[in-house]
Scaffold this motif. Structure first.
Motif, PDB file in Angstrom:
ATOM      1  N   VAL A 443       9.048  40.044 -21.991  1.00 30.12           N
ATOM      2  CA  VAL A 443       8.362  38.773 -22.160  1.00 30.12           C
ATOM      3  C   VAL A 443       7.189  39.042 -23.085  1.00 30.12           C
ATOM      4  N   LEU A 444       7.235  38.447 -24.273  1.00 30.35           N
ATOM      5  CA  LEU A 444       6.237  38.708 -25.310  1.00 30.35           C
ATOM      6  C   LEU A 444       5.369  37.466 -25.515  1.00 30.35           C
ATOM      7  N   ASP A 445       4.087  37.598 -25.195  1.00 24.78           N
ATOM      8  CA  ASP A 445       3.124  36.511 -25.405  1.00 24.78           C
ATOM      9  C   ASP A 445       2.358  36.776 -26.691  1.00 24.78           C
ATOM     10  N   LEU A 446       2.718  36.036 -27.747  1.00 25.30           N
ATOM     11  CA  LEU A 446       2.052  36.189 -29.041  1.00 25.30           C
ATOM     12  C   LEU A 446       0.752  35.391 -29.065  1.00 25.30           C
ATOM     13  N   SER A 448      -0.671  34.744 -32.239  1.00 28.58           N
ATOM     14  CA  SER A 448      -0.611  33.996 -33.488  1.00 28.58           C
ATOM     15  C   SER A 448       0.772  34.159 -34.101  1.00 28.58           C
ATOM     16  N   PRO A 449       1.547  33.048 -34.097  1.00 29.98           N
ATOM     17  CA  PRO A 449       1.239  31.765 -33.439  1.00 29.98           C
ATOM     18  C   PRO A 449       1.287  31.939 -31.904  1.00 29.98           C
ATOM     19  N   VAL A 450       0.705  31.007 -31.233  1.00 27.39           N
ATOM     20  CA  VAL A 450       0.761  31.041 -29.774  1.00 27.39           C
ATOM     21  C   VAL A 450       2.196  30.720 -29.367  1.00 27.39           C
ATOM     22  N   CYS A 451       2.813  31.705 -28.730  1.00 31.32           N
ATOM     23  CA  CYS A 451       4.253  31.569 -28.469  1.00 31.32           C
ATOM     24  C   CYS A 451       4.674  32.609 -27.437  1.00 31.32           C
ATOM     25  N   THR A 452       5.561  32.228 -26.544  1.00 27.47           N
ATOM     26  CA  THR A 452       6.121  33.167 -25.573  1.00 27.47           C
ATOM     27  C   THR A 452       7.619  33.300 -25.827  1.00 27.47           C
ATOM     28  N   LEU A 453       8.057  34.546 -25.991  1.00 31.32           N
ATOM     29  CA  LEU A 453       9.460  34.825 -26.276  1.00 31.32           C
ATOM     30  C   LEU A 453      10.025  35.784 -25.229  1.00 31.32           C
ATOM     31  N   ASN A 454      11.257  35.536 -24.860  1.00 30.69           N
ATOM     32  CA  ASN A 454      11.990  36.447 -23.974  1.00 30.69           C
ATOM     33  C   ASN A 454      13.104  37.113 -24.779  1.00 30.69           C
ATOM     34  N   VAL A 455      13.123  38.438 -24.791  1.00 33.04           N
ATOM     35  CA  VAL A 455      14.132  39.147 -25.579  1.00 33.04           C
ATOM     36  C   VAL A 455      14.653  40.339 -24.774  1.00 33.04           C
ATOM     37  N   GLY A 456      15.957  40.545 -24.846  1.00 33.07           N
ATOM     38  CA  GLY A 456      16.573  41.668 -24.154  1.00 33.07           C
ATOM     39  C   GLY A 456      16.720  42.874 -25.064  1.00 33.07           C
ATOM     40  N   PHE A 457      16.908  44.037 -24.463  1.00 26.07           N
ATOM     41  CA  PHE A 457      17.137  45.265 -25.232  1.00 26.07           C
ATOM     42  C   PHE A 457      17.940  46.248 -24.396  1.00 26.07           C
ATOM     43  N   GLN A 458      18.432  47.295 -25.071  1.00 27.77           N
ATOM     44  CA  GLN A 458      19.268  48.305 -24.432  1.00 27.77           C
ATOM     45  C   GLN A 458      18.692  49.685 -24.716  1.00 27.77           C
ATOM     46  N   LEU A 459      18.775  50.553 -23.727  1.00 28.20           N
ATOM     47  CA  LEU A 459      18.435  51.965 -23.904  1.00 28.20           C
ATOM     48  C   LEU A 459      19.652  52.809 -23.529  1.00 28.20           C
ATOM     49  N   GLN A 460      20.005  53.731 -24.414  1.00 32.83           N
ATOM     50  CA  GLN A 460      21.165  54.608 -24.183  1.00 32.83           C
ATOM     51  C   GLN A 460      20.733  56.059 -24.360  1.00 32.83           C
ATOM     52  N   LEU A 461      21.031  56.895 -23.380  1.00 32.14           N
ATOM     53  CA  LEU A 461      20.679  58.301 -23.467  1.00 32.14           C
ATOM     54  C   LEU A 461      21.342  58.948 -24.674  1.00 32.14           C
ATOM     55  N   ALA A 462      20.539  59.619 -25.504  1.00 31.51           N
ATOM     56  CA  ALA A 462      21.070  60.325 -26.662  1.00 31.51           C
ATOM     57  C   ALA A 462      21.207  61.813 -26.407  1.00 31.51           C
ATOM     58  N   SER A 463      20.221  62.398 -25.709  1.00 34.15           N
ATOM     59  CA  SER A 463      20.252  63.836 -25.497  1.00 34.15           C
ATOM     60  C   SER A 463      19.263  64.230 -24.411  1.00 34.15           C
ATOM     61  N   VAL A 464      19.619  65.273 -23.683  1.00 35.26           N
ATOM     62  CA  VAL A 464      18.670  65.860 -22.727  1.00 35.26           C
ATOM     63  C   VAL A 464      18.229  67.235 -23.209  1.00 35.26           C
TER      64      VAL A 464
END
Length: 469
Positions: A443-446, A448-464
């Protein structure tokens, strides 16, 4: 004077001797002895196996040459041939009566996941009731005079490299009119005029291809025995001293990840892995050391030492679904593997069981679910994924990723709030789907401009790699 007593003694001694001889004859056919003999003899016979060669270690039932190849000889234990000559192998399952159990050793040129000047060798051991069939068609040959290898089948095309007379080549395709051959150059392909090359077989046995088809031809990116169909008997160890039929693959230490195409699954690995596969069953990749990224049906999962990943297969050994979540492997399945035949002996670690809802610490790849969102005033806000992996560390009740600390709120759910350098408020939620996969929502509260956005994302293990256990 009577002679029957000495005669009787002689008869008894002969009977005991024959019994002892029979036992001696039968003894090598017991399971532990047969398997140990096969492994020992393979180590002796295959010691001199060189790059891109296959060694007949012990009791191969059937070896088929490439279509159109002449002068093929892979009939006796100790025979060593070039991998480009072999189309398929079928090994002997355990046969106590005949004292049989098959083993083959291969040293193949690695296809590196990222381009490099030199490709190291990968060791493959095939044993027990197992079959392997190269998924691609090749023919070996040699230049009969100096020749130029070009990017396209045209004398005006860009030069990639040159061949001297008698240089060996591996052809993996031809133009329909046979005027040009497509040849494998380790990490890419090139074209050479066919009249400048002598093939060790019938040119018509090669697939007719076009320059345009190369981009869509995944298998053309792989060399001999870098892409194959494989099956093995399921959990068929005939005794505790014998392994279950299967395949051991080991990559060299200290090199980049290599790629293998196996039953329509692409495996990028820096690892030693034990592989099993059954038609109408599963492809199972058990990682003994290192790590592997397994891709099937456009989905990629990461498996580390002590764990396994499964991919469903159809009757033709083709992957039918995405890879499973990584899970602890079954140590009993790994019994008595011939690890001593590997160039770099390893020990199978204990199964690795991660707590539910806890990811593996390591380097993780990040990707937004969308490239852009729009504020109510019409301002477009881009979301760009850098593609570079970043470190994620794990503590008892929290995760740290991208310099933000995420606190566990419920099992498998972690939350963080922070303000960036521009004054925008970020409220993130991470949900651990598996040890190698996380989905997130921001949940991103900007300001300027005043705006609230909801955005999804993914995390995938690359290496240990490099992460402290």
């Amino acid at each position: 004077m009577t002679y029957w007593k000495p005669l009787l003694l002689i008869i008894v001694l002969m009977a005991i001797s024959q019994t002892t001889m029979a036992q001696t004859t039968e003894q090598p056919n017991d399971c532990p002895t047969v398997v140990r003999t096969a492994i020992t003899l393979t180590g002796q016979r295959c010691e001199d196996t060189d790059l891109n060669q296959i060694c007949y270690g012990h009791l191969v039932l059937d070896a088929q040459p490439r279509t159109g190849l002449v002068n093929f000889g892979f009939d006796e234990p100790g025979d060593i041939v070039d991998v480009v000559e072999v189309q398929s192998l079928r090994l002997s399952a355990f046969d106590a009566d005949a004292g049989r159990w098959g083993v083959v050793m291969m040293q193949i040129e690695a296809k590196l996941a990222q381009q490099a000047d030199n490709n190291p060798e990968v060791q493959i051991l095939l044993f027990g009731d197992a079959e392997l069939n190269d998924a691609t068609r090749f023919l070996p040959g040699q230049a009969n005079e100096p020749a130029i290898v070009r990017a396209q089948p045209s004398t005006s095309s860009r030069m990639l490299t040159s061949l001297s007379a008698d240089d060996e080549i591996t052809a993996n395709g031809r133009l329909q009119d046979n005027s040009w051959l497509r040849i494998n150059l380790s990490d890419h392909n090139g074209w050479v005029r066919s009249d400048l090359v002598i093939l060790d077989g019938d040119i018509e046995s090669l697939a007719a291809v076009t320059p345009a088809s190369l981009e869509d031809d995944v298998l053309a990116q792989f060399g001999p025995m870098q892409a194959f169909y494989f099956r093995a008997g399921a959990n068929d160890a005939p005794c505790a001293q014998a392994p279950n039929s299967g395949l051991l693959i080991q990559t060299p230490e200290g090199v980049a990840a290599i790629s293998i195409w196996l039953d329509e699954v692409v495996i990028e690995m820096q690892a030693t892995a034990y592989v099993q596969a059954q038609p109408d069953g599963e492809l199972t990749i058990n990682v003994l050391e290192g790590e592997a990224r397994v891709t099937a049906n456009d989905d990629t999962r990461t498996v580390v030492s002590g764990m396994q990943i499964n991919v469903p297969l159809d009757s033709d050994l083709a992957a039918t679904d995405v890879p499973s979540d990584p899970s602890p492997y079954d140590v009993e399945v790994l019994q008595s593997l011939p690890l001593e035949l590997l160039d770099r002996p390893v020990d199978a670690p204990a199964p690795r069981a991660e707590p539910a809802g806890v990811p593996l610490a390591g380097q993780w790849n990040f990707a937004w679910d969308t490239a852009q969102l729009t504020c109510p005033d019409g301002t477009h806000v881009p979301f760009e994924s850098t593609g570079a992996p970043s470190a994620l560390t794990v503590e008892s009740e929290s995760l740290t990723w991208n310099a933000a600390r995420y606190t566990r709120s419920t099992p498998g759910i972690y939350r963080a709030s922070y303000v960036d350098s521009s004054g925008n408020l970020h409220q993130d939620t991470l949900q651990v789907i598996a040890a190698d996969r996380i989905i997130g929502e921001k949940v991103l509260d900007l300001i300027s401009p005043v705006c609230t956005l909801n955005v999804g994302f993914q995390l995938q293990l690359a290496s240990v790699a490099g992460v402290e256990e």
